[in-house]
Design a protein around this motif. Structure first.
Motif, PDB file in Angstrom:
ATOM      1  N   THR A  68       0.840  -1.199   0.000  1.00 36.93           N
ATOM      2  CA  THR A  68       0.000   0.000   0.000  1.00 36.93           C
ATOM      3  C   THR A  68       0.875   1.249   0.000  1.00 36.93           C
ATOM      4  OG1 THR A  68      -1.732  -1.178   1.203  1.00 36.93           O
ATOM      5  CG2 THR A  68      -1.823   1.235   1.209  1.00 36.93           C
ATOM      6  N   VAL A  69       1.908   1.235   0.833  1.00 31.26           N
ATOM      7  CA  VAL A  69       2.826   2.378   0.898  1.00 31.26           C
ATOM      8  C   VAL A  69       3.686   2.436  -0.366  1.00 31.26           C
ATOM      9  CG1 VAL A  69       4.762   3.380   2.191  1.00 31.26           C
ATOM     10  CG2 VAL A  69       2.854   2.306   3.410  1.00 31.26           C
ATOM     11  N   TRP A  70       4.039   1.294  -0.912  1.00 31.99           N
ATOM     12  CA  TRP A  70       4.947   1.209  -2.058  1.00 31.99           C
ATOM     13  C   TRP A  70       4.203   1.184  -3.393  1.00 31.99           C
ATOM     14  CZ3 TRP A  70      10.419  -0.768  -2.273  1.00 31.99           C
ATOM     15  CH2 TRP A  70      11.105  -0.503  -1.080  1.00 31.99           C
ATOM     16  N   GLN A  71       3.018   1.741  -3.451  1.00 32.87           N
ATOM     17  CA  GLN A  71       2.215   1.639  -4.665  1.00 32.87           C
ATOM     18  C   GLN A  71       2.915   2.234  -5.888  1.00 32.87           C
ATOM     19  OE1 GLN A  71      -1.675   3.417  -4.397  1.00 32.87           O
ATOM     20  NE2 GLN A  71      -2.262   2.848  -6.474  1.00 32.87           N
ATOM     21  N   ARG A  72       3.706   3.306  -5.679  1.00 33.12           N
ATOM     22  CA  ARG A  72       4.374   3.933  -6.822  1.00 33.12           C
ATOM     23  C   ARG A  72       5.467   3.035  -7.417  1.00 33.12           C
ATOM     24  NH1 ARG A  72       7.971   8.420  -3.511  1.00 33.12           N
ATOM     25  NH2 ARG A  72       9.902   7.204  -3.343  1.00 33.12           N
ATOM     26  N   VAL A  73       5.904   2.030  -6.647  1.00 36.52           N
ATOM     27  CA  VAL A  73       6.968   1.142  -7.135  1.00 36.52           C
ATOM     28  C   VAL A  73       6.314   0.036  -7.962  1.00 36.52           C
ATOM     29  CG1 VAL A  73       9.040  -0.118  -6.489  1.00 36.52           C
ATOM     30  CG2 VAL A  73       8.220   1.730  -5.030  1.00 36.52           C
ATOM     31  N   THR A  74       5.717   0.446  -9.067  1.00 36.98           N
ATOM     32  CA  THR A  74       4.962  -0.440  -9.950  1.00 36.98           C
ATOM     33  C   THR A  74       5.238  -0.055 -11.393  1.00 36.98           C
ATOM     34  OG1 THR A  74       3.181  -0.678  -8.307  1.00 36.98           O
ATOM     35  CG2 THR A  74       2.660  -1.263 -10.588  1.00 36.98           C
ATOM     36  N   GLY A  75       5.690  -1.010 -12.164  1.00 34.76           N
ATOM     37  CA  GLY A  75       5.848  -0.798 -13.593  1.00 34.76           C
ATOM     38  C   GLY A  75       4.658  -1.370 -14.333  1.00 34.76           C
ATOM     39  N   VAL A  76       4.175  -0.637 -15.327  1.00 44.31           N
ATOM     40  CA  VAL A  76       2.994  -1.072 -16.084  1.00 44.31           C
ATOM     41  C   VAL A  76       3.256  -0.865 -17.575  1.00 44.31           C
ATOM     42  CG1 VAL A  76       0.509  -0.838 -16.432  1.00 44.31           C
ATOM     43  CG2 VAL A  76       1.496  -0.394 -14.170  1.00 44.31           C
ATOM     44  N   GLY A  77       3.135  -1.940 -18.334  1.00 39.83           N
ATOM     45  CA  GLY A  77       3.187  -1.868 -19.788  1.00 39.83           C
ATOM     46  C   GLY A  77       1.872  -2.348 -20.376  1.00 39.83           C
ATOM     47  N   ILE A  78       1.831  -2.423 -21.698  1.00 43.80           N
ATOM     48  CA  ILE A  78       0.605  -2.800 -22.394  1.00 43.80           C
ATOM     49  C   ILE A  78       0.889  -3.948 -23.362  1.00 43.80           C
ATOM     50  CG2 ILE A  78      -1.111  -2.048 -24.105  1.00 43.80           C
ATOM     51  CD1 ILE A  78      -1.616  -0.946 -21.301  1.00 43.80           C
ATOM     52  N   LEU A  79       0.046  -4.978 -23.282  1.00 43.82           N
ATOM     53  CA  LEU A  79       0.042  -6.064 -24.256  1.00 43.82           C
ATOM     54  C   LEU A  79      -1.067  -5.766 -25.268  1.00 43.82           C
ATOM     55  CD1 LEU A  79       1.324  -8.952 -24.809  1.00 43.82           C
ATOM     56  CD2 LEU A  79      -0.772  -9.849 -23.777  1.00 43.82           C
ATOM     57  N   HIS A  80      -0.679  -5.566 -26.517  1.00 41.56           N
ATOM     58  CA  HIS A  80      -1.635  -5.129 -27.548  1.00 41.56           C
ATOM     59  C   HIS A  80      -1.784  -6.202 -28.621  1.00 41.56           C
ATOM     60  CE1 HIS A  80      -3.756  -2.476 -30.340  1.00 41.56           C
ATOM     61  NE2 HIS A  80      -2.901  -2.862 -31.278  1.00 41.56           N
ATOM     62  N   TYR A  81      -2.979  -6.819 -28.678  1.00 45.57           N
ATOM     63  CA  TYR A  81      -3.307  -7.758 -29.747  1.00 45.57           C
ATOM     64  C   TYR A  81      -3.514  -6.976 -31.057  1.00 45.57           C
ATOM     65  CZ  TYR A  81      -4.330 -11.840 -26.703  1.00 45.57           C
ATOM     66  OH  TYR A  81      -4.260 -12.897 -25.838  1.00 45.57           O
ATOM     67  N   SER A  82      -3.170  -7.623 -32.163  1.00 44.25           N
ATOM     68  CA  SER A  82      -3.360  -6.955 -33.455  1.00 44.25           C
ATOM     69  C   SER A  82      -4.833  -6.684 -33.751  1.00 44.25           C
ATOM     70  CB  SER A  82      -2.750  -7.797 -34.576  1.00 44.25           C
ATOM     71  OG  SER A  82      -3.331  -9.096 -34.608  1.00 44.25           O
ATOM     72  N   ASN A  83      -5.735  -7.444 -33.093  1.00 39.19           N
ATOM     73  CA  ASN A  83      -7.182  -7.221 -33.291  1.00 39.19           C
ATOM     74  C   ASN A  83      -7.848  -6.616 -32.056  1.00 39.19           C
ATOM     75  OD1 ASN A  83      -6.872  -9.501 -31.708  1.00 39.19           O
ATOM     76  ND2 ASN A  83      -8.632 -10.592 -32.598  1.00 39.19           N
ATOM     77  N   SER A  84      -7.062  -5.925 -31.236  1.00 37.11           N
ATOM     78  CA  SER A  84      -7.604  -5.349 -30.005  1.00 37.11           C
ATOM     79  C   SER A  84      -8.702  -4.347 -30.313  1.00 37.11           C
ATOM     80  CB  SER A  84      -6.479  -4.654 -29.222  1.00 37.11           C
ATOM     81  OG  SER A  84      -7.001  -3.990 -28.092  1.00 37.11           O
ATOM     82  N   LYS A  85      -9.707  -4.331 -29.439  1.00 31.08           N
ATOM     83  CA  LYS A  85     -10.871  -3.478 -29.663  1.00 31.08           C
ATOM     84  C   LYS A  85     -10.866  -2.213 -28.805  1.00 31.08           C
ATOM     85  CE  LYS A  85     -13.686  -7.522 -30.868  1.00 31.08           C
ATOM     86  NZ  LYS A  85     -12.563  -8.465 -30.748  1.00 31.08           N
ATOM     87  N   GLY A  86      -9.794  -2.010 -28.027  1.00 29.75           N
ATOM     88  CA  GLY A  86      -9.769  -0.803 -27.214  1.00 29.75           C
ATOM     89  C   GLY A  86      -8.609  -0.792 -26.234  1.00 29.75           C
ATOM     90  N   PRO A  87      -8.397   0.313 -25.550  1.00 28.64           N
ATOM     91  CA  PRO A  87      -7.285   0.421 -24.601  1.00 28.64           C
ATOM     92  C   PRO A  87      -7.574  -0.319 -23.295  1.00 28.64           C
ATOM     93  CG  PRO A  87      -8.555   2.437 -24.608  1.00 28.64           C
ATOM     94  CD  PRO A  87      -9.135   1.585 -25.687  1.00 28.64           C
ATOM     95  N   ALA A  88      -6.505  -0.632 -22.568  1.00 27.75           N
ATOM     96  CA  ALA A  88      -6.660  -1.228 -21.238  1.00 27.75           C
ATOM     97  C   ALA A  88      -7.252  -0.206 -20.284  1.00 27.75           C
ATOM     98  CB  ALA A  88      -5.316  -1.710 -20.717  1.00 27.75           C
ATOM     99  N   SER A  89      -8.025  -0.677 -19.327  1.00 25.90           N
ATOM    100  CA  SER A  89      -8.632   0.229 -18.350  1.00 25.90           C
ATOM    101  C   SER A  89      -8.964  -0.564 -17.091  1.00 25.90           C
ATOM    102  CB  SER A  89      -9.902   0.874 -18.918  1.00 25.90           C
ATOM    103  OG  SER A  89     -10.868  -0.111 -19.234  1.00 25.90           O
ATOM    104  N   GLY A  90      -9.292   0.165 -16.034  1.00 25.45           N
ATOM    105  CA  GLY A  90      -9.658  -0.479 -14.785  1.00 25.45           C
ATOM    106  C   GLY A  90      -8.458  -0.747 -13.909  1.00 25.45           C
ATOM    107  N   PRO A  91      -8.681  -1.400 -12.770  1.00 25.57           N
ATOM    108  CA  PRO A  91      -7.588  -1.654 -11.828  1.00 25.57           C
ATOM    109  C   PRO A  91      -6.599  -2.681 -12.363  1.00 25.57           C
ATOM    110  CG  PRO A  91      -9.591  -2.772 -11.113  1.00 25.57           C
ATOM    111  CD  PRO A  91      -9.981  -1.921 -12.288  1.00 25.57           C
TER     112      PRO A  91
END
Length: 594
Positions: free
Chosen positions: A299-322
């Motif tokens: 909880t305290v270390w929440q900023r120590v998080t890396g986030v990337g995106i896995l994008h399918y060639s037929n993806s229908k939209g951006p990632a969202s939510g928790p």
């Protein structure tokens, strides 16, 4: 023989030589030029100085095959000395190439040095990085891939592609500033974030600043990819996961594993893993790729998080939510320890050689010596904050140890490292190392009495991870060892207040570094070396120093000034060997024609 006939035959010989990659000279060579320099980057949105390799951050991939010879010409454009090291690459008979201060003199600024080593009997996933002066905290790292030879099948269907993830905790201060913090007697504190392939987090919520570049991985539906994950960070264990996708574990640090599916996986500092991931989702949106701090107050270390995106060639939209959360509760560490205990070698699969990995029956070999290496929280020694193993905070001698042996330099280091903690001694600075017996079979207990999870690494070897548990190790714990299919690797986690037991067959002559991979503790002296010498050495179990060896310390007077060509580099050792071999073959051919 007519001159024209000889010329035509010679041209055929040259063409065949080029066609088959100089196979006449033995195992093939791959060569790289690595220029390490500072560039300005903003991976977390703050401009800072990072260490690039050939202008890239992270650096280029070294891609080779079992038994290939590798030349890496390292050009130091930093403002301080440099060494590159290759954790997990065993440098068989050749500790001269290991790239740590106990075996190599540093490469001075504006100099170059060519590492020349063979990937003897190895496959798998590794990385390279600087080993001096906390430089890894600013970059200079990249991945190493060692492929199977064609004659040795891999124990899974050939993947449709490969993806590399280089992850690690990150500070917006560079390595010199972080070094100064440790030198002042303070701890570094919480990192500013986590990078994935040198990039910051996708803006998954309002806590992530605008304008940060994130990693996007493009994939095709229905395809299966081999992903290689390397934690090159400073001190933080990271949990890696891909939203809605399973990670099928297949390999770690050169050993094929029994295949198991995971929803998320803990990758500790200095460790490397391979997984198969099948793109089997319906692509209603993109998917999160997450690497988040582990074994801390999340909880305290929440900023120590890396986030990337896995994008399918037929993806229908951006990632969202928790973001997806790890399945294992770190507040119950016994539960977390179930994951590393589940990692076992695939005993029937071939590795670097055609014979099965399980054909070496380590569990049936008598243990010749036991070493208990205990770490404690850092303490003050002679007015400075230091970290210790068995009460000794290591100080590297001015002359690399094997070089000192070769030139009969006396008093450079001591061979009296204690084989277990000595509670009646005060912590001290020393250059004491382990004097081990060639062809011995030793047991090493890493006892972590520090407050943080740590990764321990041994250069020149892989070891069998036969047991781990909480508490203090004792002889009766040997009854719980896995003596059949324990994983063999070179870097292992040791939980705080716990121990990990490994078995090592000492068949690789040289002086090899044993260290904690957590960079802050390593910098503060939590390391030693193990010296293995063949008393009947005849040149077959240890190589001589390379012709381009650098000298320092007591041997500084042997070092000649380096003169650069217009290209600013020397000719690597490997191509010189190839040229020499070709000359021999040419002369032999010429003689036969005459």
């Amino acid at each position: 023989m007519a001159a024209t006939d000889f010329v035509s035959r010679f041209l055929v010989f040259v063409c065949l030589t080029l066609l088959f990659g100089f196979s006449i000279a033995g195992d093939p060579y791959v060569s790289y030029d690595f220029t390490l320099s500072y560039i300005t980057a903003s991976p977390l949105g703050v401009p800072q100085q990072v260490i690039a390799v050939n202008g890239k951050f992270p650096g280029p991939v070294i891609n080779a095959t079992t038994n290939y010879n590798v030349d890496v010409n390292v050009i130091n454009h930093l403002d301080e000395p440099l060494l590159l090291t290759w954790p997990g690459v065993q440098m068989r008979r050749d500790s001269w190439q290991d790239g740590v201060l106990g075996t190599n003199c540093p490469i001075p600024p504006k100099w170059n040095y060519t590492y020349d080593f063979q990937l003897k009997d190895q496959i798998g996933s590794y990385f390279y990085s600087p080993s001096l002066n906390f430089q890894r905290a600013s970059g200079g790292f990249g991945a190493i891939i060692v492929n199977n030879r064609d004659l040795v099948p891999i124990p899974f269907p050939k993947p449709d592609g490969e993806i590399i993830f280089i992850i690690g905790d990150w500070y917006t201060q560079n390595h010199t500033a972080l070094r100064s913090i440790l030198d002042s007697g303070k701890e570094l504190g919480m990192p500013d974030g986590v990078l994935i392939n040198g990039k910051g987090p996708f803006k998954y919520n309002s806590s992530v600043p605008d304008g940060i570049e994130h990693e996007t991985i493009n994939v095709n539906p229905g395809k299966t990819y081999r992903i290689r994950v390397h934690n090159v960070g400073i001190s933080t264990s990271l949990n890696f996961r891909i939203q809605n996708h399973k990670l099928l574990l297949i390999e770690t640090e050169g050993r094929y594993t029994s295949q198991m599916n995971f929803t998320d996986f803990d990758v500790h500092v200095g460790q490397s893993y391979s997984f198969l991931v099948t793109m089997d989702q319906n692509a209603t949106s993109d998917y999160y790729i997450v690497a988040s701090a582990r074994f801390v107050n999340e909880t305290v270390w929440q900023r120590v998080t890396g986030v990337g995106i896995l994008h399918y060639s037929n993806s229908k939209g951006p990632a969202s939510g928790p973001l997806p959360v790890p399945a294992t509760d770190v507040y119950h560490p016994w539960s977390a320890m179930n994951q590393p205990r589940a990692i076992k070698q695939n005993v029937s699969a071939a590795g670097a050689r055609p014979n099965p990995q399980g054909s070496f029956h380590y569990g049936q070999i008598n243990i010749t010596s036991t070493y208990i290496l205990r770490s404690l929280p850092p303490t003050v020694i002679n007015g400075k904050l230091r970290a210790t193993l068995n009460g000794i905070s290591f100080v590297n001698p001015s002359t690399p140890m094997r070089l000192a042996d070769h030139h009969k330099v006396k008093g450079d280091y001591k061979l009296d490292f204690p084989d277990r903690p000595l509670d009646d001694r005060h912590p001290r600075l020393d250059n004491s190392i382990i004097n081990a017996t060639y062809k011995g079979f030793i047991q090493v207990i890493f006892q972590n009495n520090d407050t943080k999870i740590q990764s321990f690494h041994m250069d020149g070897y892989s070891f069998y991870v036969v047991g781990m548990d909480f508490g203090i190790w004792s002889e009766d714990r040997k009854g719980s060892y896995n003596n059949w299919d324990a994983i063999s690797r070179s870097t292992v986690e040791v939980y705080p207040g716990a121990w990990t037991a490994v078995l090592v067959s000492l068949d690789n002559v040289g002086v090899w570094n044993i260290r904690v991979e957590n960079l802050d503790r390593w910098y503060l002296g939590q390391e030693t070396y193990i010296r293995i010498v063949n008393p009947e050495e005849n040149g077959s179990t240890e190589m001589d120093p390379p012709p381009n060896v650098l000298y320092c310390g007591a041997l500084q007077n042997l070092q000649k000034e380096q003169h650069h060509s217009s290209a600013g580099k020397s000719i690597p050792n490997g191509p010189l060997k190839l040229i020499f071999s070709m000359m021999i073959v040419f002369l032999a051919s010429f003689w036969s024609f005459c």
